[in-house]
Write a protein that holds these residues in place. Sequence first.
Motif, PDB file in Angstrom:
ATOM      1  N   ASP A   1      -6.717 106.347 -73.477  1.00 48.36           N
ATOM      2  CA  ASP A   1      -7.322 105.031 -73.234  1.00 48.36           C
ATOM      3  C   ASP A   1      -8.171 105.061 -71.962  1.00 48.36           C
ATOM      4  O   ASP A   1      -9.273 104.508 -71.924  1.00 48.36           O
ATOM      5  N   GLU A   2      -7.651 105.704 -70.919  1.00 49.24           N
ATOM      6  CA  GLU A   2      -8.393 105.830 -69.659  1.00 49.24           C
ATOM      7  C   GLU A   2      -9.736 106.519 -69.896  1.00 49.24           C
ATOM      8  O   GLU A   2     -10.770 106.070 -69.429  1.00 49.24           O
TER       9      GLU A   2
ATOM     10  N   GLY B   1      -7.757 108.165 -61.017  1.00 49.91           N
ATOM     11  CA  GLY B   1      -6.446 108.592 -60.531  1.00 49.91           C
ATOM     12  C   GLY B   1      -5.380 108.369 -61.581  1.00 49.91           C
ATOM     13  O   GLY B   1      -4.447 109.164 -61.725  1.00 49.91           O
ATOM     14  N   GLY B   2      -5.546 107.280 -62.354  1.00 46.22           N
ATOM     15  CA  GLY B   2      -4.589 106.983 -63.427  1.00 46.22           C
ATOM     16  C   GLY B   2      -4.546 108.088 -64.451  1.00 46.22           C
ATOM     17  O   GLY B   2      -3.471 108.495 -64.908  1.00 46.22           O
ATOM     18  N   LEU B   3      -5.722 108.610 -64.796  1.00 42.19           N
ATOM     19  CA  LEU B   3      -5.797 109.692 -65.784  1.00 42.19           C
ATOM     20  C   LEU B   3      -5.076 110.940 -65.273  1.00 42.19           C
ATOM     21  O   LEU B   3      -4.287 111.554 -65.993  1.00 42.19           O
ATOM     22  N   ILE B   4      -5.359 111.264 -63.993  1.00 44.60           N
ATOM     23  CA  ILE B   4      -4.715 112.439 -63.405  1.00 44.60           C
ATOM     24  C   ILE B   4      -3.199 112.264 -63.431  1.00 44.60           C
ATOM     25  O   ILE B   4      -2.452 113.179 -63.787  1.00 44.60           O
ATOM     26  N   ALA B   5      -2.742 111.049 -63.072  1.00 45.46           N
ATOM     27  CA  ALA B   5      -1.297 110.789 -63.049  1.00 45.46           C
ATOM     28  C   ALA B   5      -0.723 110.946 -64.455  1.00 45.46           C
ATOM     29  O   ALA B   5       0.330 111.572 -64.642  1.00 45.46           O
ATOM     30  N   ASP B   6      -1.422 110.390 -65.470  1.00 46.41           N
ATOM     31  CA  ASP B   6      -0.945 110.517 -66.853  1.00 46.41           C
ATOM     32  C   ASP B   6      -0.816 111.979 -67.252  1.00 46.41           C
ATOM     33  O   ASP B   6       0.181 112.399 -67.846  1.00 46.41           O
ATOM     34  N   MET B   7      -1.854 112.757 -66.928  1.00 42.60           N
ATOM     35  CA  MET B   7      -1.837 114.175 -67.311  1.00 42.60           C
ATOM     36  C   MET B   7      -0.690 114.900 -66.610  1.00 42.60           C
ATOM     37  O   MET B   7      -0.027 115.741 -67.211  1.00 42.60           O
TER      38      MET B   7
END
Lengths: 245, 239
Positions: free
Chosen positions: A206-207, A216-222
Amino acid sequence: MSLRRTAATARRVLEQLRRDPRTIALMLVVPCLLICLLKWVFDASPHVFQSIGAALLGIFPFIVMFLVTSVGMLRERTTGTLERLLTMPLGKGDLLAGYAVAFGTVALVQAALASALTIGLLGLKVSGPVWAVFLVAVLDALLGMALGLFSSAFARTEFQAVQFLPAFVLPQLLLCGLFTSRDQMQTVLRWISDVMPLSYAVDAMDEISSSTSVTGGLIADMAIIAGAGVLALALGAATLRRRTD
Amino acid sequence: MMNFAVDIRGLRVVRGGQTVLPDLSAQVPSGSVTGLLGPSGCGKTTLLRAVVGVQKIAGGEVRVLGMAAGSAVLRDRIGYMTQAPSVYSDLSVMENLRYFAAVLGAPRADPERVVDAVGLVGKEDARVDRLSGGQRARVSLAAALLGAPRVLVLDEPTVGLDPVLRAELWELFHRLARAEDPVTLLVSSHVMDEASRCTRLLLMREGRVLASDTPRALLEQTGADDIEGAFLALVGASA
């Protein structure tokens, strides 16, 4: 761990796959067909496809890898090849990494085909970089593999192993935010979805589809997907016992 | 003082609440071809698994080449052939052997050597699931021969094979045991007439060792004409 043993294992797993063209076709073609079907089903409301298309690119590799690994590893356990390998100087890490390299390669091909189809032909709009879609898809595939490996320890037969798909995967699928946004769920369900790794796969996709840059949210998700994969792999490795009853 | 490749003392194995081996002690001399003979279900496979180090044990000690069974250093010194062929049935003979050779770090030409040793020349490219049961067992045996194992643990390697081939395999086992750097073989069988092919025998019944000696000594001791007779005499004596 040894590079030679890991490479030999990856090669052996790929040789086995090559001998089984039907499975390869199922792994590569079925996700594409399902995506096409979905596009067609929501022909009248294209925004639905737009909102879940990217998430599906993360979910398919997860499901397929879960299945092939749980059945593949169960076969190693039941035919005695695992026991033979564990009497040899093969580290558990060599075996797991070998599987990861082999199935990861297939996952890469699958992700390439599915995203080329979805983004290229079917016109799904993704704001972020396509490589990020790829990376998340492969991370999901490895997570599916790790969970499949872990679950294979609880199955005695291939029949049971396949039944673990609904048990391990369907709850995650229902709660991952694909059907309804996670923040609209009942609090308890929301908590459960927070600890299920597939939720972060959908979040990550979604990001990528909504934001042009790597957030940063994407990195955290990954990081969470990778972390869950490593955890499942460690649990799976603990089920590979050199000594058994 | 005899040199033992395998030294088992007070081994106790419990599986699923059942005591399979209550208190077993046995020795396998280095360079011997030791036959582990006994009826089906007497605990032969469990004993072999304990020697290889894959069996959970409840007590006692198993040492192989002076080290605790299952030690990491033993992993490329023991060749193990399970009763059911543990090879990949969807791969060819060569693909299987090349993989196991790579895991063992065996020389490149090793797969060809073992294919020849078990009489599978001409079948290299055949898929294992297209082979007969006996041929499959030989692929599994070939995999156990890879590398340079010092101890070979073979669980019913000759069962179901044609007599000519059986004779050839026993010939091979003796060749390995007589080599300059001798290999110790522990070979199980439930067929008593294979006893005459061994240099030592371990007779087993119901989780216990009935006798451990050379075939000749067993016949002399019991006055029997064959090992089956000796087995019966020993069972009678222990009852």
